[in-house]
Design a protein around this motif. Structure first.
Motif, PDB file in Angstrom:
ATOM      1  N   ILE A 146      19.961  49.341  49.234  1.00 25.87           N
ATOM      2  CA  ILE A 146      18.652  49.322  48.569  1.00 25.87           C
ATOM      3  C   ILE A 146      18.588  48.233  47.498  1.00 25.87           C
ATOM      4  O   ILE A 146      17.641  47.456  47.431  1.00 25.87           O
ATOM      5  CB  ILE A 146      18.353  50.699  47.943  1.00 25.87           C
ATOM      6  N   LEU A 147      19.645  48.168  46.667  1.00 25.04           N
ATOM      7  CA  LEU A 147      19.625  47.237  45.537  1.00 25.04           C
ATOM      8  C   LEU A 147      19.805  45.784  45.982  1.00 25.04           C
ATOM      9  O   LEU A 147      19.204  44.878  45.400  1.00 25.04           O
ATOM     10  CB  LEU A 147      20.722  47.618  44.538  1.00 25.04           C
ATOM     11  N   GLY A 148      20.612  45.544  47.023  1.00 15.35           N
ATOM     12  CA  GLY A 148      20.848  44.174  47.487  1.00 15.35           C
ATOM     13  C   GLY A 148      19.579  43.455  47.904  1.00 15.35           C
ATOM     14  O   GLY A 148      19.299  42.349  47.424  1.00 15.35           O
ATOM     15  N   PRO A 149      18.772  44.039  48.795  1.00 11.08           N
ATOM     16  CA  PRO A 149      17.516  43.374  49.173  1.00 11.08           C
ATOM     17  C   PRO A 149      16.557  43.197  48.004  1.00 11.08           C
ATOM     18  O   PRO A 149      15.880  42.170  47.911  1.00 11.08           O
ATOM     19  CB  PRO A 149      16.917  44.323  50.224  1.00 11.08           C
ATOM     20  N   ALA A 150      16.507  44.193  47.106  1.00  8.68           N
ATOM     21  CA  ALA A 150      15.610  44.078  45.955  1.00  8.68           C
ATOM     22  C   ALA A 150      16.006  42.896  45.077  1.00  8.68           C
ATOM     23  O   ALA A 150      15.153  42.099  44.652  1.00  8.68           O
ATOM     24  CB  ALA A 150      15.628  45.372  45.141  1.00  8.68           C
ATOM     25  N   LEU A 151      17.293  42.750  44.809  1.00  3.40           N
ATOM     26  CA  LEU A 151      17.775  41.645  43.982  1.00  3.40           C
ATOM     27  C   LEU A 151      17.487  40.300  44.638  1.00  3.40           C
ATOM     28  O   LEU A 151      17.016  39.363  43.981  1.00  3.40           O
ATOM     29  CB  LEU A 151      19.277  41.801  43.738  1.00  3.40           C
ATOM     30  N   LEU A 152      17.734  40.198  45.943  1.00  3.33           N
ATOM     31  CA  LEU A 152      17.543  38.917  46.618  1.00  3.33           C
ATOM     32  C   LEU A 152      16.065  38.539  46.680  1.00  3.33           C
ATOM     33  O   LEU A 152      15.702  37.376  46.474  1.00  3.33           O
ATOM     34  CB  LEU A 152      18.133  38.992  48.031  1.00  3.33           C
ATOM     35  N   LEU A 153      15.193  39.501  46.949  1.00  2.00           N
ATOM     36  CA  LEU A 153      13.763  39.202  47.003  1.00  2.00           C
ATOM     37  C   LEU A 153      13.220  38.811  45.635  1.00  2.00           C
ATOM     38  O   LEU A 153      12.413  37.881  45.522  1.00  2.00           O
ATOM     39  CB  LEU A 153      12.997  40.413  47.543  1.00  2.00           C
ATOM     40  N   LEU A 154      13.644  39.503  44.589  1.00  2.00           N
ATOM     41  CA  LEU A 154      13.187  39.149  43.245  1.00  2.00           C
ATOM     42  C   LEU A 154      13.672  37.753  42.858  1.00  2.00           C
ATOM     43  O   LEU A 154      12.939  36.991  42.214  1.00  2.00           O
ATOM     44  CB  LEU A 154      13.677  40.191  42.236  1.00  2.00           C
ATOM     45  N   ALA A 155      14.897  37.412  43.236  1.00  2.28           N
ATOM     46  CA  ALA A 155      15.410  36.071  42.962  1.00  2.28           C
ATOM     47  C   ALA A 155      14.600  35.022  43.724  1.00  2.28           C
ATOM     48  O   ALA A 155      14.305  33.934  43.201  1.00  2.28           O
ATOM     49  CB  ALA A 155      16.882  35.983  43.352  1.00  2.28           C
ATOM     50  N   ASP A 156      14.215  35.335  44.954  1.00  7.16           N
ATOM     51  CA  ASP A 156      13.416  34.399  45.746  1.00  7.16           C
ATOM     52  C   ASP A 156      12.034  34.210  45.143  1.00  7.16           C
ATOM     53  O   ASP A 156      11.518  33.081  45.076  1.00  7.16           O
ATOM     54  CB  ASP A 156      13.303  34.917  47.181  1.00  7.16           C
ATOM     55  N   VAL A 157      11.413  35.294  44.684  1.00  2.00           N
ATOM     56  CA  VAL A 157      10.097  35.198  44.044  1.00  2.00           C
ATOM     57  C   VAL A 157      10.190  34.358  42.768  1.00  2.00           C
ATOM     58  O   VAL A 157       9.332  33.503  42.502  1.00  2.00           O
ATOM     59  CB  VAL A 157       9.539  36.597  43.727  1.00  2.00           C
TER      60      VAL A 157
END
Length: 345
Positions: free
Chosen positions: A298-309
């Motif tokens: 759960i946390l991995g995708p959230a971190l990567l998407l926020l970094a991409d944004v």
């Protein structure tokens, strides 16, 4: 159900994951993941709003806004897959090797994928993101298999030897990549965009091409989680409980290899997600590998998407590749991990 931490050397001093704490972490994590997914669709280098994204989802937006928002669907899906794969692979690596600084690159995955991309570009004339993924994935998998073979062959096989094998294979492949790219400028021009790590410029075909490997790796990780918990007791105690430590460790490493190879092939090398997320998760939910895998997914995708944004917005209308952003975010996590390590660990 309360998760009991082993009392052996590997589990001494580890915090217990209380059910309420785990539940609240899951709720908060899912909420952040949902917001990160929506933000990835709504915001980018081209100015759109959250309302525009909602209108597109409802089918009431104009054609231009619809085209802009829908172009973000593939990169959002890739961010979800890559973040999950890297975070779970990092969790497996740190648990199996008992090395708090382990990440997917430890098995030579990144170097193998790079060597595959460079070889295909230099000698076969392959170009384009969709084409290179077919060479990055087998390159990463072959490098992982080679590390496993070297690390497990002969007397004295073990985790330390596996780590050393990963370092050797990575060094050799990195030297090969440098030699080819420095000798062939056109290859370097193509390779330098892939090696930074980015979610943009890919489509759903790239996602579908790595989905089987990542799906198999995730299923293996979930099925192995109970057995991986017994490894914290030590090999002798785990064997006394009916577990097979050698087989469990080998299958866990295969799972980590599949996950990290799929992610690296799809979006390029992205650092620190597989390192930082397991530390955050373990600090919250404790030593239970089952809880760690779920929370990391759960946390991995959230971190990567926020970094991409963040990378899309900070230099608008240009973009900062997500691999650079995660390095800025993950570097403090690495320093904190080193600072908290005890002598001899």
């Amino acid at each position: 159900m309360t998760v009991t931490v082993p009392t052996g050397p590997a589990g001494a001093g580890a915090a217990r994951a209380r059910p309420s704490r785990l539940v609240w972490f899951l709720i908060a994590g899912l909420a952040v993941l949902a917001l990160a997914t929506l933000a990835s669709i709504a915001f980018g280098s081209l100015p759109t709003t959250l309302g525009d994204a909602v209108d597109v989802l409802r089918g009431t937006a104009d054609a231009n806004t619809t085209a802009v928002v829908e172009s973000r669907y593939p990169r959002t899906a890739l961010g979800l897959l890559a973040g999950l794969a890297l975070a779970v692979a990092g969790t497996l690596m740190q648990g199996i090797t008992r090395n708090p600084l382990a990440d997917p690159g430890l098995l030579g995955i990144t170097a193998g994928a790079s060597a595959g991309v460079v070889s295909a570009t230099a000698f076969l004339g392959v170009s384009g993101q969709w084409s290179t993924v077919w060479w990055a994935l087998p390159g990463a998998l072959l490098a992982g298999v080679l590390v496993h073979v070297i690390g497990s062959a002969g007397a004295g096989a073990g985790v330390v030897r596996l780590v050393l094998a990963g370092a050797v294979v990575s060094a050799v492949l990195a030297a090969y990549v440098q030699a080819v790219t420095l000798g062939m400028p056109k290859v370097f021009e193509s390779y330098r965009y892939w090696v930074v790590g980015a979610l943009g410029g890919r489509d759903f075909e790239v996602l579908l091409s790595v989905l089987p490997a990542s799906g198999l790796g995730l299923v293996m990780a979930v099925l192995l989680a109970p057995a991986l918990n017994t490894l914290a007791l030590g090999d002798e105690s785990a064997a006394a409980l009916g577990a097979r430590p050698g087989v469990t460790r080998a299958l866990g490493l295969v799972s980590a290899t599949l996950l990290s190879a799929a992610a690296t092939a799809a979006v390029g090398p992205i650092a620190f997600v597989g390192l930082a997320v397991p530390h955050i998760v373990k600090a919250v939910v404790g030593a239970d590998v089952r809880a760690q895998i779920v929370c990391s997914a759960i946390l991995g995708p959230a971190l990567l998407l926020l970094a991409d944004v963040a990378g899309r917005l900070v230099l608008r209308p240009h973009e900062l590749m997500v691999g650079v952003v995660t390095a800025f975010i993950g570097a403090p996590a690495l320093l904190l991990a080193v600072r908290n390590m005890k002598d001899g660990t």
